[in-house]
Design a protein around this motif. Structure first.
Motif, mmCIF file in Angstrom:
data_model
loop_
_atom_site.group_PDB
_atom_site.id
_atom_site.type_symbol
_atom_site.label_atom_id
_atom_site.label_comp_id
_atom_site.label_asym_id
_atom_site.label_seq_id
_atom_site.Cartn_x
_atom_site.Cartn_y
_atom_site.Cartn_z
ATOM 1 N N THR A 185 -25.592 37.026 11.249
ATOM 2 C CA THR A 185 -25.939 38.349 10.732
ATOM 3 C C THR A 185 -27.433 38.636 10.913
ATOM 4 O O THR A 185 -28.233 37.710 11.017
ATOM 5 N N PRO B 21 -30.691 39.057 9.822
ATOM 6 C CA PRO B 21 -31.879 38.222 9.745
ATOM 7 C C PRO B 21 -31.789 36.939 10.579
ATOM 8 O O PRO B 21 -32.784 36.525 11.176
ATOM 9 N N GLU C 128 -20.634 35.389 8.644
ATOM 10 C CA GLU C 128 -21.592 36.425 8.268
ATOM 11 C C GLU C 128 -22.411 35.930 7.085
ATOM 12 O O GLU C 128 -21.951 35.111 6.291
ATOM 13 N N CYS C 129 -23.593 36.485 6.978
ATOM 14 C CA CYS C 129 -24.673 36.084 6.080
ATOM 15 C C CYS C 129 -24.322 35.063 4.987
ATOM 16 O O CYS C 129 -23.492 35.284 4.122
ATOM 17 N N LEU C 130 -24.995 33.917 5.045
ATOM 18 C CA LEU C 130 -24.758 32.867 4.061
ATOM 19 C C LEU C 130 -25.879 32.770 3.028
ATOM 20 O O LEU C 130 -25.907 31.863 2.213
ATOM 21 N N GLY C 131 -26.808 33.697 3.062
ATOM 22 C CA GLY C 131 -27.868 33.693 2.051
ATOM 23 C C GLY C 131 -28.916 32.640 2.284
ATOM 24 O O GLY C 131 -29.359 31.968 1.357
ATOM 25 N N CYS D 188 -31.433 33.562 4.704
ATOM 26 C CA CYS D 188 -32.102 34.407 5.702
ATOM 27 C C CYS D 188 -33.529 33.966 5.983
ATOM 28 O O CYS D 188 -34.026 34.133 7.082
ATOM 29 N N GLY D 189 -34.206 33.419 4.974
ATOM 30 C CA GLY D 189 -35.588 33.019 5.165
ATOM 31 C C GLY D 189 -35.708 31.694 5.911
ATOM 32 O O GLY D 189 -36.806 31.291 6.272
ATOM 33 N N TYR D 190 -34.616 31.033 6.097
ATOM 34 C CA TYR D 190 -34.640 29.702 6.720
ATOM 35 C C TYR D 190 -33.797 29.708 7.993
ATOM 36 O O TYR D 190 -33.149 28.730 8.346
ATOM 37 N N GLN E 57 -23.645 26.248 8.080
ATOM 38 C CA GLN E 57 -23.095 25.444 7.001
ATOM 39 C C GLN E 57 -22.300 24.317 7.622
ATOM 40 O O GLN E 57 -21.521 24.508 8.552
ATOM 41 N N TYR F 180 -26.151 23.278 3.704
ATOM 42 C CA TYR F 180 -26.709 24.128 4.754
ATOM 43 C C TYR F 180 -27.615 23.290 5.654
ATOM 44 O O TYR F 180 -28.312 22.394 5.193
ATOM 45 N N THR G 136 -31.001 38.677 1.411
ATOM 46 C CA THR G 136 -31.242 38.332 0.010
ATOM 47 C C THR G 136 -30.877 36.873 -0.260
ATOM 48 O O THR G 136 -29.755 36.456 0.016
ATOM 49 N N PHE G 137 -31.852 36.126 -0.769
ATOM 50 C CA PHE G 137 -31.552 34.721 -1.105
ATOM 51 C C PHE G 137 -32.397 34.282 -2.284
ATOM 52 O O PHE G 137 -32.774 33.127 -2.420
ATOM 53 N N ARG H 231 -21.234 32.546 -5.192
ATOM 54 C CA ARG H 231 -20.579 32.635 -3.883
ATOM 55 C C ARG H 231 -20.152 31.231 -3.430
ATOM 56 O O ARG H 231 -20.860 30.240 -3.635
ATOM 57 N N TYR I 36 -22.419 28.632 -1.445
ATOM 58 C CA TYR I 36 -23.447 27.864 -2.162
ATOM 59 C C TYR I 36 -22.749 26.679 -2.841
ATOM 60 O O TYR I 36 -22.755 26.540 -4.059
ATOM 61 N N ALA J 269 -38.174 37.362 1.407
ATOM 62 C CA ALA J 269 -38.701 37.925 2.641
ATOM 63 C C ALA J 269 -38.209 37.110 3.824
ATOM 64 O O ALA J 269 -38.205 35.879 3.780
ATOM 65 N N CYS J 270 -37.793 37.806 4.876
ATOM 66 C CA CYS J 270 -37.274 37.102 6.042
ATOM 67 C C CYS J 270 -37.449 37.952 7.284
ATOM 68 O O CYS J 270 -37.962 39.058 7.216
ATOM 69 N N PRO K 272 -41.693 33.305 5.646
ATOM 70 C CA PRO K 272 -40.477 33.741 4.959
ATOM 71 C C PRO K 272 -40.261 32.926 3.683
ATOM 72 O O PRO K 272 -40.713 31.784 3.601
ATOM 73 N N SER L 57 -25.362 44.358 14.478
ATOM 74 C CA SER L 57 -25.109 43.129 13.732
ATOM 75 C C SER L 57 -24.750 43.441 12.278
ATOM 76 O O SER L 57 -23.842 42.830 11.701
ATOM 77 N N ARG M 146 -21.261 44.954 12.166
ATOM 78 C CA ARG M 146 -20.251 43.893 12.281
ATOM 79 C C ARG M 146 -20.060 43.200 10.937
ATOM 80 O O ARG M 146 -18.945 42.899 10.517
ATOM 81 N N PHE M 147 -21.166 43.005 10.249
ATOM 82 C CA PHE M 147 -21.105 42.389 8.920
ATOM 83 C C PHE M 147 -20.226 43.222 7.978
ATOM 84 O O PHE M 147 -19.304 42.694 7.342
#
Lengths: 163, 362, 453
Positions: A87, A89, A125-128, A130-132, A137, A142, C89-90, C124, C127, C243-244, C250, C345, C348-349
């Motif tokens: 996704t 980012p 799709e996005c696993l949270g 994004c900054g890394y 997974q 991760y 968001t993380f 989620r 995690y 931030a990313c 980041p 992208s 698609r998400f």
């Protein structure tokens, strides 16, 4: 035969006890996670029927839920499931190149499993994380800031563990 | 002394109506009737919890209530929004609603196959009506449509998932009419489908009602499939003594032959009372029924074209006009088509030709 | 250095464990509440603080709490929304991983205020390691008398359970989350009734984001009025920003809501500027669902004022020239990124995450994705751009839940601000698959790689 061990059955009881009387259906998703871990990394119809019987709900209620959530595998997967995020980012940080690299390295496409049954590649799709980014997974954890070298190391690590 | 019930005053497209508290905007509109009734593809008054999903019944609430006259910020699903006293609603008087509805129709038709010519639902399909009344002329979708394999879920029901609009009515029906639901919605998003997961027969005395509640041709009656177009049949109200259901049905007949049995539907396509599978699938001998008379069909419906009382058979009329001579075919159909059996003289067949006529040995 | 309220102790070694957390002032707020405050007083304090929901909608938390129905003999529930899935968001993950006791303490205070004896954390599914951390913290809290029966002799009982999701963005929507917690498909419910009246198992329920509930702890510690002095106007307190994208640093930052976007993006305390000495092209300041802004509108509003990291300032200009605070997922695109590709992208998400319940979202998200795919790959037509605009317009506002809006806004904003880039893709079908469009007229108004502070 699909059957939880005594220890897991106690865990099942403990999970069901988290909800009020008669609301045991709430335990469905936790139980499906447990069953997927226990019975080969995917949910066969037999497994799902077993979960339905544990919760005293109809099998269709289990199928409906299992097919809704992307973490439940409805088909068998390899021993090591690479779930690579693609996704926004992650894409900004080169996830497409990482996915291509894994494809060529393992010789499989997205959604495929290597002939030895060791690896399955899946895009998610996005696993949270994004900054890394880019990341994937692998099992419970991760793997972040992926580079081709890191991917090589992860594959080697899995192969070593499998032997 | 019984307390007098306070009714709510509601205005829909500038027409006032007084309804009981708790009534939805859609049902208030149905009490007024006519053009201002929003179309509904997923709502079904007899099924608890239905509605809200298809978004065809969106309306604009221009005034929230007498107490709080602010308009609602978004269009609302009229089937699931209850009225307030003094509420004012715009349906056909709101260009915004018309535009949104046109969008919804386009979305519903996006992946719907254009197979009406071979679909059993044609002629009584709500999506056909909806597309005709509210849709655009063409589609702007240029991609491959989503398809699924057809499956037989049991002896009597065909599931043609490609046609499904995911109204969830059949799921509610199974939940509320049968002891144990065996089909449901599987998958997510665009891939969501009605199914049993492992192909299973739906087996229950009342499961046939899923055919009646289906607004499109996704669930059809296998005992009737491809037998006839609905507008060639004559619907009659009939009843029988049934120990499972009310036994009040509509028989779809031609001559003395019963082609199919359905429940009786009102003008919104909703059944008056659900019927059992024995009545629907297994009672097709006219001797088993007491016929009450012709079913009233809206004259705008294509079904009404073949539905009139006191029909004079063409054979009688034509021979009359021809002063006793038998009519002759102007063109020999067998010279252009090999489909039909040349041995059969079409003019000898009683009424319109039927596939069974060709199956009989000449 | 900006003032911190949530992450001020995050750097302390072993703060994850009870003894360290307690030794550094942890559970002081809980103590204060249980010993000296009534539930109503807690709600009042939260109201005074001006705290707004940190999950994305920004609804005042105190007001949300006061809506909770309290019929006799019916249990009430607090559910913590830890289904953090919005691209970009993380922040909640960071809180739960490093400061689990802060969340547990926040949950204890909030449960006490709302009268919930069974509180659920819905996290989620991906995690997968965090429930272990949380469950350990819960066990520690229980051992020390902060959970269980008759907490600290007050007669208040509370159990906290962690429930894992299983991969569905839609379960971040509160009614879908409740459905999922009931063991069903994550189909959002049709409202009304709202969860405050009929939520989990048809009982009155409050669903709050992790960060919101954690913020209750400093509010009690310093008092609602003091908390409200942080930030500007109605954007009170501090906010976690994750931030990313193409930035030097980041990560998750706690900001006081009184700094400028420019400071956040370029100062070394936060993002540290654009990576690799490149220039800023665009930014999505509040998670993937909020409108993307080109560089010139990001740092300054249309009126030419400096844009601040507040709910109001980020929203200045509305959809025409503003964006939103959203969930605080700050995604930065540098000059070499392609807006069309990025929008594809995201489309698609949303297509992947649509629950499929209502028709505009089920059908429309896939349609947008396919049209965008054509444009990105040099197969688009000029009319496709208008078609996209029309599709998003027909999804927005017409769906059961906000996912439809969330899917529509990124596409709308991308076309609104970057239409020339879409047109360039259409007009240069061969070139667009080989290189990106670059910066164009919305170029970075700042000189190359200059720190703002």
């Amino acid at each position: 035969m699909v059957q939880f061990s005594e220890e897991k059955l106690n865990k099942v009881k403990e999970i069901i006890a988290r909800y009020p009387e008669g609301k045991q259906k709430s335990a469905l998703i936790p139980l499906l996670h447990l069953a997927q871990e226990e019975f080969g990394g995917w949910l066969s119809p037999e497994t799902m029927d077993y979960v339905a019987s544990l919760l005293q709900i109809t099998p269709i209620e289990v199928y409906e839920v299992a097919t809704f959530y992307s973490m439940f595998n409805m088909k068998p997967v390899g021993k090591y499931l690479f779930e690579v995020c693609q996704t926004g980012p992650c894409m900004l940080n080169g996830s497409d190149q990482i996915i291509d690299y894994i494809k060529s390295k393992l010789g499989i496409g997205v959604g495929e499993t290597t002939p030895d049954g060791l690896f399955t590649l899946k895009t998610v799709e996005c696993l949270g994380a994004c900054g890394y980014a880019p990341m994937m997974q692998l099992g419970k954890h991760y793997r972040e800031h992926l580079t081709p070298e890191k991917v090589d190391a992860i594959i080697a690590e899995c192969r070593a563990k499998a032997n | 002394m019984a307390e007098e019930k306070k009714l709510f005053k509601v205005k829909i497209d500038n027409i006032s109506v007084e309804v009981e508290p708790g009534t939805t905007i859609l049902n208030a509109a149905r009490q007024i009737g006519g053009d201002i009734v929003p179309p509904a593809m997923c709502y079904y008054s007899k099924l608890q919890g239905s509605g809200g999903k298809c978004r065809t019944c969106l309306v604009k609430v221009t005034k929230g209530s007498e107490a709080d006259p602010r308009p609602m910020p978004k269009l609302v699903a009229s089937c699931r929004t209850t009225v307030m006293d003094g509420m004012e609603v715009a349906n056909i008087t709101s260009p915004e609603v018309q535009e949104a509805r046109k969008g919804v129709v386009e979305f519903l038709l996006l992946n719907h196959p254009l197979d009406c010519p071979i679909c059993d639902q044609a002629g009584e399909c709500h999506l056909q009506d909806l597309g005709y009344e509210h849709g655009a002329d063409g589609t702007r979708y240029e991609f491959k449509r989503r398809t699924f394999d057809q499956i037989d879920i049991g002896e009597n029901i065909k599931l043609h998932m490609t046609r499904c609009i995911l109204c969830y009515r059949c799921v509610y029906t199974a939940d509320q009419l049968t002891q144990r639901r065996e089909h449901g919605v599987l998958g997510r998003g665009e891939h969501a489908e009605i199914g049993t997961y492992i192909q299973k027969a739906l087996d229950n005395d009342f499961i046939g009602n899923v055919i009646d509640v289906c607004p499109v041709g996704a669930l059809t009656d296998r005992t009737f499939r491809f037998k006839n177009r609905v507008w060639f049949l004559k619907p009659v109200d009939a009843h029988r003594h049934c120990d499972k259901c009310c036994g009040k049905t509509v028989l779809w007949m031609r001559g003395d032959e019963i082609f199919r049995v359905t429940a009786r539907k009102d003008k919104y396509g909703e059944v008056e009372e659900f019927i059992c599978d024995t009545c629907r699938f297994h009672t097709k001998d006219v001797k088993d029924w007491t016929i009450e008379g012709p079913r009233k069909i809206d004259r705008h419906s294509v079904i009404s074209q073949g539905h009139y009382v006191g029909t004079v058979k063409p054979k009688e009329t034509i021979t009359d006009v021809l002063e006793g001579r038998q009519p002759r075919l102007l063109m020999d159909i067998h010279s252009v088509s090999e489909v039909n059996r040349p041995g059969i003289e079409l003019s000898k067949i009683d009424g319109p030709a039927h596939s069974d006529d060709f199956k009989k040995d000449a | 250095m900006g003032r911190k309220l949530l992450l001020d102790k995050a750097h302390i070694e072993n703060i994850r464990y009870y003894s360290t957390y307690r030794a550094n002032g942890g559970y002081a707020a809980a103590e204060k509440v249980l010993k000296s405050m009534s539930p109503e007083q807690v709600v009042e304090e939260v109201k005074k603080s001006g705290l707004r929901g940190r999950g994305g909608a920004g609804f005042p938390t105190g007001m949300k709490w006061s809506f909770l129905a309290k019929p006799e003999g019916v249990p009430r529930y607090l559910v913590c929304n830890a289904d953090e899935s919005e691209p970009g968001t993380f922040k909640d993950r960071y809180l739960m991983e490093f400061l689990p006791h802060l969340l547990i303490e926040g949950l204890l205070i909030s449960s006490f205020a709302l009268g919930s004896n069974h509180t659920y954390i819905y996290i989620r599914g991906e995690y997968a390691w965090i429930p272990d951390i949380l469950e350990q913290a819960i066990a520690e809290a229980k051992q020390n008398g902060w959970l269980g029966k008759n907490i600290q002799g007050t007669g208040f009982d509370l159990e906290i359970y962690v429930q894992r999701g299983a991969g569905a963005y839609i379960c971040g929507e509160e009614t879908a989350l409740i459905e999922s917690l009931e063991g069903k498909r994550g189909n959002p419910r049709i409202k009304p009734p709202f969860p405050a009246v009929k939520g989990l198992w048809q009982s009155p329920t409050v669903v709050n984001n992790v960060e919101t509930l954690a913020a209750v702890v400093p509010i009690i510690n310093i008092g609602g009025e003091e908390y409200a002095k942080y930030g500007i106007g109605k954007s009170t307190g501090t906010k976690l920003i994750s931030a990313c994208g193409n930035i030097n640093k980041p990560g998750v930052y706690e900001i006081e809501m009184n700094i400028s976007v420019e400071e956040f993006l370029y100062s070394d305390e936060y993002c540290g500027g654009i990576a690799n000495g490149k220039r800023l092209k665009a930014c999505i300041p509040g998670g993937s669902s909020v409108p993307i802004l080109p560089a010139n509108l990001l740092l300054k509003t249309a009126k030419g004022e400096s844009r601040m990291m507040t709910y109001e300032s980020l929203n200045d200009g509305g959809f025409a020239s503003g964006s939103m605070m959203g969930s605080g997922g700050f995604i930065v695109l540098d000059e070499d990124q392609c807006v069309v590709r990025h929008t594809l992208s995201l489309a698609r998400f949303y297509h992947h995450e649509s629950c499929g319940q209502c028709s505009p979202c089920r059908e429309g998200t896939g349609w947008m994705k396919r049209v965008l795919h054509n444009i990105e790959n040099g197969k688009g037509k000029m009319s496709d751009i208008d078609l996209l605009w029309d599709i998003q317009r027909k999804i927005e506002g017409n769906t059961i839940c906000p996912l439809g809006d969330a899917a529509a806004w990124p596409v709308a904003a991308a076309i609104r601000h970057f239409r020339d880039e879409f047109e360039w893709h259409v007009l240069n079908p061969e070139e667009c698959v080989k290189r990106n469009y670059g910066l164009a007229h919305y170029a970075d108004p700042l000189p190359l790689a200059t720190a703002a502070v």
